[in-house]
Design a protein around this motif. Structure first.
Motif, PDB file in Angstrom:
ATOM      1  N   ARG A   1       0.838  -1.214   0.000  1.00 31.09           N
ATOM      2  CA  ARG A   1       0.000   0.000   0.000  1.00 31.09           C
ATOM      3  C   ARG A   1       0.868   1.257   0.000  1.00 31.09           C
ATOM      4  O   ARG A   1       0.558   2.232  -0.672  1.00 31.09           O
ATOM      5  CB  ARG A   1      -0.958  -0.012   1.183  1.00 31.09           C
ATOM      6  N   LEU A   2       1.950   1.244   0.762  1.00 30.96           N
ATOM      7  CA  LEU A   2       2.880   2.392   0.784  1.00 30.96           C
ATOM      8  C   LEU A   2       3.477   2.641  -0.599  1.00 30.96           C
ATOM      9  O   LEU A   2       3.538   3.774  -1.075  1.00 30.96           O
ATOM     10  CB  LEU A   2       4.026   2.151   1.762  1.00 30.96           C
ATOM     11  N   PHE A   3       3.938   1.562  -1.233  1.00 30.54           N
ATOM     12  CA  PHE A   3       4.590   1.684  -2.530  1.00 30.54           C
ATOM     13  C   PHE A   3       3.597   1.906  -3.665  1.00 30.54           C
ATOM     14  O   PHE A   3       3.984   2.289  -4.754  1.00 30.54           O
ATOM     15  CB  PHE A   3       5.469   0.461  -2.806  1.00 30.54           C
ATOM     16  N   GLY A   4       2.321   1.676  -3.412  1.00 32.54           N
ATOM     17  CA  GLY A   4       1.294   1.883  -4.431  1.00 32.54           C
ATOM     18  C   GLY A   4       0.622   3.239  -4.340  1.00 32.54           C
ATOM     19  O   GLY A   4      -0.213   3.573  -5.171  1.00 32.54           O
ATOM     20  N   GLY A   5       0.990   4.033  -3.345  1.00 33.30           N
ATOM     21  CA  GLY A   5       0.351   5.326  -3.138  1.00 33.30           C
ATOM     22  C   GLY A   5       1.283   6.489  -3.393  1.00 33.30           C
ATOM     23  O   GLY A   5       2.273   6.381  -4.109  1.00 33.30           O
ATOM     24  N   LYS A   6       0.958   7.596  -2.788  1.00 40.25           N
ATOM     25  CA  LYS A   6       1.715   8.840  -2.977  1.00 40.25           C
ATOM     26  C   LYS A   6       2.723   9.090  -1.854  1.00 40.25           C
ATOM     27  O   LYS A   6       3.200  10.197  -1.671  1.00 40.25           O
ATOM     28  CB  LYS A   6       0.740  10.034  -3.046  1.00 40.25           C
ATOM     29  N   THR A   7       3.056   8.061  -1.103  1.00 39.58           N
ATOM     30  CA  THR A   7       4.008   8.184  -0.007  1.00 39.58           C
ATOM     31  C   THR A   7       5.382   8.595  -0.550  1.00 39.58           C
ATOM     32  O   THR A   7       5.832   8.027  -1.548  1.00 39.58           O
ATOM     33  CB  THR A   7       4.136   6.828   0.734  1.00 39.58           C
TER      34      THR A   7
END
Length: 169
Positions: A93-99
């Protein structure tokens, strides 16, 4: 005889949405693809990864041309494909978002590979690759990657994405 399910056609709705809905029905392994080098550091979650050949070992990765990782991957010409285990859902989820990139990588332990990319500790398998060729795929480029080294974890359950949700296998 039972009635057949209602099927959508391009004349009934937008073909792009039909395509996206149909592809959501294709279960896929979840990976984190990393790169690091003179072009910078980047990483992204991906399900559009598959084997091409075992002789020589080669795989392909589809990368959105509009992603923040695109220019970094293009500059470095090397990636590491990390196949995620079931316990990596939050990392995906971290790597798939705008983080921000630094926060993404701070959330796990990484090891430098032969190509200089980053291998995820605990990945089910990691493929350290150099990009041998690139093909245009519309909104994405298809990266054909020569596998330089492989690390395999001996146990663990896989993380897949199916019907717009994470699942464990």
């Amino acid at each position: 005889m039972s009635a057949s399910p209602q099927l959508l056609s391009a004349t009934e709705t937008d073909m792009r949405q039909i395509f996206r809905d149909a592809m959501a029905r294709l279960a896929a392994a979840v990976t984190i693809v990393t790169t690091d080098g003179d072009g910078g550091r980047a990483g992204f979650a991906a399900t559009a990864v598959c084997s091409v050949s075992d002789s020589p070992p080669m795989l392909l990765v589809c990368l959105n041309k509009g992603s923040s990782a695109y220019p970094v991957v293009a500059a470095n010409r090397a990636i590491c494909v990390n196949i995620l285990a079931s316990e990596h859902e939050s990392l995906s989820r971290l790597f798939g978002g705008k983080t921000p990139v630094d926060e993404r990588f701070a959330a796990a332990t990484w090891y430098r590979t032969e190509t200089g990319c980053l291998r995820l500790e605990g990945a089910l398998a990691s493929f350290d690759c150099t990009i041998s060729s690139v093909a245009d795929g519309g909104t994405h480029d298809v990266l054909f990657c020569s596998v330089e080294t492989i690390d395999i974890r001996s146990e663990g359950q896989g993380l897949i994405y199916f019907d717009r949700a994470y699942r464990t296998v």
